[in-house]
Scaffold this active site. Structure first.
Site, short mmCIF file in Angstrom:
data_model
loop_
_atom_site.label_atom_id
_atom_site.label_comp_id
_atom_site.label_asym_id
_atom_site.label_seq_id
_atom_site.Cartn_x
_atom_site.Cartn_y
_atom_site.Cartn_z
CG ASP A 200 -2.02 0.81 1.60
OD1 ASP A 200 -1.82 1.70 0.26
OD2 ASP A 200 -3.26 -0.21 0.88
CG HIS A 267 -4.28 2.55 -1.74
ND1 HIS A 267 -4.22 2.99 -0.68
CD2 HIS A 267 -5.32 2.46 -2.43
CE1 HIS A 267 -5.89 3.37 -0.42
NE2 HIS A 267 -6.46 3.23 -1.63
CD GLU A 344 -10.23 4.18 -1.32
OE1 GLU A 344 -10.39 5.01 -0.80
OE2 GLU A 344 -9.67 3.62 -0.60
C1 ACM Z 1 -11.07 0.30 0.57
O1 ACM Z 1 -11.13 0.29 1.92
N1 ACM Z 1 -9.73 1.22 0.04
C2 ACM Z 1 -10.31 -0.95 0.03
#
Ligand code: ACM
Ligand code: ZN
Length: 658
Positions: A200, A267, A344
């Site tokens: 991440d 991410h 995202e």
């Molecule tokens: C997430 O909570 N961005 C999967």
């Protein structure tokens, strides 16, 4: 009815009733089985008890023998002939109720565990352990000659095939031992999928041999050292491939599949910190490393951050690198599904990137959603070419997704519903139902979590089935999972608080048939179940707080001040105790460590700087793990104070106990 018959009936009731009640009290299995009938009497297990199974069940036999040996010192013998515990697989059970089904029959002379497969037998043994006294979960040997187990007849099988839990190893990094403990606890709750979030923005946590820079650069970042402004320490870690193999093997023995996640293309600050060329343009490229390194753990909201965390979808050079990474992941993890993230993605970076724009034009893609779909499809090919299936967060539905890909719905129920209606296999991981980094109580002693209270009850009762599905569509739901995102947590105690008892609730929501679920009944079974967690050293969240003493900085503290409190009345049972301070007004105090003495001798401690102030507390909980109890002993808590900041302060110390 004549008088004599009535009298006999009364007599029978008075004889049977206490036994029934006693038996009821003793049986508190979590998750609740499909059918459980308590019969009369009990089976007494001791070191003469023999266990019989065919050699293909060695793993299950060894697991069971080891559990009892560690906790009670009772050593069962495995035997090929006569025995009092028998394990066997049953084709008819498999055909009728599936591979995970089991039957557990206990009479005074014999215990029989039959399973639809080895997995079913393993679950039968988990239930058998829960029928024993709680101390069979002890990590230290609490010597017992024999164990009494109530006679029962149980038939059991799960509601969902995916009973999952997502652990975020990126925001904070869990040591190998913690991951194993997590797996142990999942097995105890008949949970079977660990979704391991390995990358991440905050850190890259898996060794990739073809790109060693990923962990050389991106496994550690600068972590502000509260409360000293400007002071930072490196924070992080990663799993070597050797450790990953060891963990996978450990999970396999517990009948748990680990689904790895590499979060792409969003991410990806850590990835871009290590390989800046994978980003969209050169301007931000210079910043990537510093940007990643300075990314503080407690700043959870990356979206607000000015930098890019998105891999370029236009440059052809990114795809072979991703292929290298996925190949190594697939070599390591035998799971059917490979999770590629997909959530995202901040597409504004693609909108202003010449490479991304060119790619969209060349491929005839009408917008950035279609570019994301293009990117995901290329990754899916890599996964499918290796005989695996792709799963991703529900945004991968945007712009068109290959029909063979599966989806994990997290944005409420909307993503899951859309996925199911497209005929896809879907995991329900709703952030409205199952996100357990959220606060779980209004209790002021609870450590900081994400907003919106998600209680164990909420998880238990959350409905993971979207409205209006056909029976066929319902079957597309692989199952459910909790997820813990870990920006606010950095140690065993805090991870445990977030995860338990909420994962106990999840386990029953995932395993137990819908019409058998009953919160009040679950809550009453949890009383015994929490004792099991105490023996296992789980610092699950508990509400009961008690003031054990006060302080007053009138006394002008210095580095040598030690506060002493008698806690003999509090420490009465095995378990993890939380000690923490609370200031009503005035100064901040800094504690250096908490120590427990038993009859004057130190038996446990937690050493870290804890800051306690009226407005802001940091690391203020001291976790003390008491593994064995001596009811006659005097227990004393000593807090070594490092100093105070500010003016005179009054406060109190509190214990939250099992
Ligand atoms: C997430 O909570 N961005 C999967
Ligand atoms: Zn780009």
């Amino acid at each position: 009815m004549n008088y004599k018959a009535f009298k006999n009936l009364l007599l029978a009731i008075t004889l049977i009733l206490p036994n029934l009640l006693l038996a009821q009290n003793r049986v508190s299995i979590i998750p609740k089985p499909v059918k459980e009938k308590i019969t009369s009497g009990s089976f007494v297990l001791n070191s003469k008890t023999q266990i019989k199974a065919t050699s293909d069940l060695n793993n299950e036999v060894e697991y069971f023998i080891e559990q009892l040996k560690t906790s009670t010192g009772i050593e069962l013998n495995s035997s090929s002939s006569s025995s009092s515990i028998e394990l066997k697989t049953s084709r008819s059970l498999e055909n009728k109720y599936g591979k995970e089904a089991y039957k557990l029959n206990i009479t005074q002379n014999k215990i029989t565990v039959s399973g639809g497969s080895k997995t079913g037998i393993f679950y039968g043994l988990q239930t058998l352990l829960q029928l024993m006294p709680e101390h069979v979960y002890s990590r230290v040997n609490i010597k017992k000659e024999k164990l009494s187990i109530p006679c029962v007849d149980i038939l059991d099988y799960p509601r969902f095939g995916w009973r999952g839990f997502m652990l975020d190893a990126s925001r904070s990094f869990q040591p190998v031992e913690y991951v194993k403990k997590t797996l142990d606890l999942m097995a105890m709750h008949k949970m079977n999928v660990l979704h391991w979030h390995l990358t991440d923005d905050h850190g890259w946590r898996i060794e990739i041999k073809s790109h060693p820079e990923l962990t050389q650069v991106a496994a550690f970042r600068n972590q502000p050292n509260y409360p000293v402004k400007g002071e930072v320490n490196p924070y992080g870690g990663y799993y070597t491939q050797k450790q990953i193999r060891e963990i996978i093997k450990y999970a396999e023995k517990l009948h748990i599949t680990i689904v790895p996640e590499v979060d792409l293309p969003g991410h990806s600050s850590a990835l871009l910190g290590a390989i800046p060329e994978m980003g969209c343009n050169d301007v931000e490229r210079q910043d990537h490393i510093q940007y990643f390194r300075d990314y503080p753990m407690r700043n959870t909201n990356f979206i607000k951050h000015k930098g890019s965390n998105v891999v370029c979808a236009g440059k052809e050079s990114v795809y072979p690198i991703i292929n290298d990474i996925l190949n190594e992941i697939i070599d390591l993890f035998p799971s059917e599904y490979i999770h590629i993230g997909g959530d995202e993605v901040k597409k504004k970076w693609w909108e202003s990137c010449p490479h991304c724009q060119k790619r969209a034009k060349d491929e005839g893609l009408k917008d950035m959603d279609e570019l994301q779909a293009y990117f995901i499809k290329r990754l899916e090919k890599m996964v499918v070419n290796r005989g695996r299936k792709l799963i991703g967060w529900d945004e991968i539905l945007r712009g068109g997704l290959s029909p063979t890909a599966s989806v994990m719905g997290w944005r409420g129920m909307k993503g899951a519903e859309k996925s199911i209606k497209q005929g896809r296999k879907t995991v329900v991981a709703s952030n409205k139902g199952y996100y357990i980094q959220r606060n779980q109580t209004e209790n002021p002693y609870h450590p900081q979590g994400w907003p919106r209270v998600t209680t164990a009850k909420h998880i238990y009762e959350y409905n993971p089935i979207p409205e209006g599905l056909t029976k066929e569509q319902e079957k597309l739901i692989l199952g459910i999972q909790t997820s813990v995102w870990t920006p606010f947590m950095n140690k065993n105690g805090l991870w445990d608080i977030a995860i338990y008892p909420r994962n106990c609730a999840l386990s029953e929501a995932a395993w137990t048939q819908r019409d058998l679920k009953d919160w009040n009944d679950f809550e009453s079974r949890m009383k015994n179940h929490l004792k099991r967690l105490d023996y296992k050293g789980v610092s699950y969240w508990r509400e009961n707080a008690k003031v054990i003493g006060t302080w007053d900085t009138q006394d002008l503290w210095d580095e040598n001040t030690i506060l002493k409190y008698d806690v003999s009345n509090e420490i009465k049972e095995v378990g993890v105790y939380f000690f923490l301070g609370d200031v009503k007004d005035g100064a901040e105090i800094i504690v250096d460590r908490a120590v427990i003495l038993k009859d004057g001798k130190q038996i446990a401690s937690d050493k870290h700087l804890g800051y306690i102030s009226k407005d802001k507390n940091h690391e203020r909980i001291y976790f003390i793990d008491i593994q064995k109890i001596d009811t006659d002993a005097k227990y004393e808590l000593q807090l070594k104070v490092k100093g105070t900041l500010g003016k005179v302060s009054k406060g109190e110390f509190v214990v939250l106990h099992p």
